[in-house]
Design a protein around this motif. Sequence first.
Motif, PDB file in Angstrom:
ATOM      1  N   GLN A   1       8.003  -7.071  -2.800  1.00 11.32           N
ATOM      2  CA  GLN A   1       8.502  -7.807  -4.259  1.00 11.32           C
ATOM      3  C   GLN A   1       7.651  -7.072  -5.337  1.00 11.32           C
ATOM      4  O   GLN A   1       6.497  -7.180  -5.496  1.00 11.32           O
ATOM      5  CB  GLN A   1       8.366  -9.113  -4.136  1.00 11.32           C
TER       6      GLN A   1
ATOM      7  N   ASP B   1       2.981 -10.816 -13.429  1.00 12.68           N
ATOM      8  CA  ASP B   1       2.951 -11.805 -12.662  1.00 12.68           C
ATOM      9  C   ASP B   1       4.365 -12.637 -12.529  1.00 12.68           C
ATOM     10  O   ASP B   1       4.624 -13.798 -11.988  1.00 12.68           O
ATOM     11  CB  ASP B   1       2.053 -12.767 -12.996  1.00 12.68           C
ATOM     12  N   LYS B   2       5.320 -11.963 -13.156  1.00 14.73           N
ATOM     13  CA  LYS B   2       6.790 -12.413 -13.054  1.00 14.73           C
ATOM     14  C   LYS B   2       7.660 -11.524 -11.928  1.00 14.73           C
ATOM     15  O   LYS B   2       7.436 -10.259 -11.838  1.00 14.73           O
ATOM     16  CB  LYS B   2       7.467 -12.291 -14.436  1.00 14.73           C
ATOM     17  N   LYS B   3       8.176 -12.278 -11.036  1.00 16.91           N
ATOM     18  CA  LYS B   3       8.900 -11.420 -10.132  1.00 16.91           C
ATOM     19  C   LYS B   3      10.113 -10.671 -10.883  1.00 16.91           C
ATOM     20  O   LYS B   3      10.936 -11.322 -11.555  1.00 16.91           O
ATOM     21  CB  LYS B   3       9.832 -12.501  -9.004  1.00 16.91           C
ATOM     22  N   TYR B   4      10.355  -9.538 -10.350  1.00 16.76           N
ATOM     23  CA  TYR B   4      11.809  -8.593 -10.912  1.00 16.76           C
ATOM     24  C   TYR B   4      12.346  -8.166  -9.685  1.00 16.76           C
ATOM     25  O   TYR B   4      11.745  -7.530  -8.602  1.00 16.76           O
ATOM     26  CB  TYR B   4      10.949  -7.291 -11.813  1.00 16.76           C
ATOM     27  N   ASP B   5      13.708  -8.372  -9.702  1.00 16.38           N
ATOM     28  CA  ASP B   5      14.486  -7.766  -8.807  1.00 16.38           C
ATOM     29  C   ASP B   5      14.595  -6.282  -9.093  1.00 16.38           C
ATOM     30  O   ASP B   5      14.738  -6.000 -10.255  1.00 16.38           O
ATOM     31  CB  ASP B   5      15.956  -8.411  -8.937  1.00 16.38           C
TER      32      ASP B   5
ATOM     33  N   TYR C   1       6.234  -7.416  -9.167  1.00 20.23           N
ATOM     34  CA  TYR C   1       5.788  -8.234 -10.108  1.00 20.23           C
ATOM     35  C   TYR C   1       5.248  -7.530 -11.114  1.00 20.23           C
ATOM     36  O   TYR C   1       4.471  -6.499 -11.147  1.00 20.23           O
ATOM     37  CB  TYR C   1       4.484  -9.193  -9.440  1.00 20.23           C
TER      38      TYR C   1
ATOM     39  N   MET D   1       2.904  -4.923  -6.460  1.00 21.93           N
ATOM     40  CA  MET D   1       3.609  -4.886  -5.477  1.00 21.93           C
ATOM     41  C   MET D   1       3.398  -5.764  -4.219  1.00 21.93           C
ATOM     42  O   MET D   1       2.351  -5.432  -3.682  1.00 21.93           O
ATOM     43  CB  MET D   1       4.322  -3.617  -4.901  1.00 21.93           C
ATOM     44  N   GLU D   2       4.013  -6.833  -3.826  1.00 21.07           N
ATOM     45  CA  GLU D   2       3.514  -7.795  -2.919  1.00 21.07           C
ATOM     46  C   GLU D   2       4.722  -7.833  -1.923  1.00 21.07           C
ATOM     47  O   GLU D   2       5.748  -8.756  -2.430  1.00 21.07           O
ATOM     48  CB  GLU D   2       2.846  -9.098  -3.451  1.00 21.07           C
ATOM     49  N   ASN D   3       4.509  -7.713  -0.705  1.00 17.18           N
ATOM     50  CA  ASN D   3       5.844  -8.189   0.374  1.00 17.18           C
ATOM     51  C   ASN D   3       6.854  -7.397  -0.250  1.00 17.18           C
ATOM     52  O   ASN D   3       8.038  -8.061   0.050  1.00 17.18           O
ATOM     53  CB  ASN D   3       5.930  -9.565   0.565  1.00 17.18           C
TER      54      ASN D   3
ATOM     55  N   ASP E   1       2.250  -2.746  -0.442  1.00 16.83           N
ATOM     56  CA  ASP E   1       1.532  -3.555  -1.321  1.00 16.83           C
ATOM     57  C   ASP E   1       0.667  -2.552  -2.168  1.00 16.83           C
ATOM     58  O   ASP E   1      -0.084  -1.633  -1.513  1.00 16.83           O
ATOM     59  CB  ASP E   1       0.588  -4.494  -0.764  1.00 16.83           C
TER      60      ASP E   1
END
Length: 181
Positions: free
Chosen positions: A92, A97-101, A94, A88-90, A121
């Motif tokens: 968001q 290494d792929k962003k997930y909504d 991951y 979890m970064e900011n 984070d």
Amino acid sequence: MKKKHSTLYTVIQFSMILLFALFLRKFVLTPVEVIGISMEPTYHESDRLWQTSLVSPKRFDVATFPSPRDGKRIVKRVVGLPGDTIRMENDQLYINDKKYDEPYLDEFKETLTDGQPLTADFTLASTAAGPATVVPEGKYFVLGDNRRKADDSRYFGFVDKEDIVGVVYFRYYPLNKIGVQ
């Protein structure tokens, strides 16, 4: 003789109906009560859910399992599957290494007024699951939706596949929120 067969037939029918009902209750219509606030806003204290144990959890399914703390059945969202890296970064998520909504968190994020992220984070290595950097075979990484108040894999580590009791698929109480999940 005919009366005896009729009675036997009725007993067999009743037994089959009873067995089928027990099967449904054990594997398909198993009730669960939400305890605590860790899944808000998705589920609230005392919401009543049905779960099934006939399917394995997929990513973002809501699953139930005994709490590693006290053994009571708890409800959490499956985020990490075997072989995944999670971070979890900011605010968001991951996965590998792929962003997930996480649209189920949007309502909650909109109510935050303190300027702080909903989810602090973290990486797998920085959680109770550490020093692992990948979700091991036969394990899941779970998170509560109320990330600031949830006791989840960040604090108690991975959940064993064998410990998953079921996957939530229907809410039947409160009546104004009844429906497939």
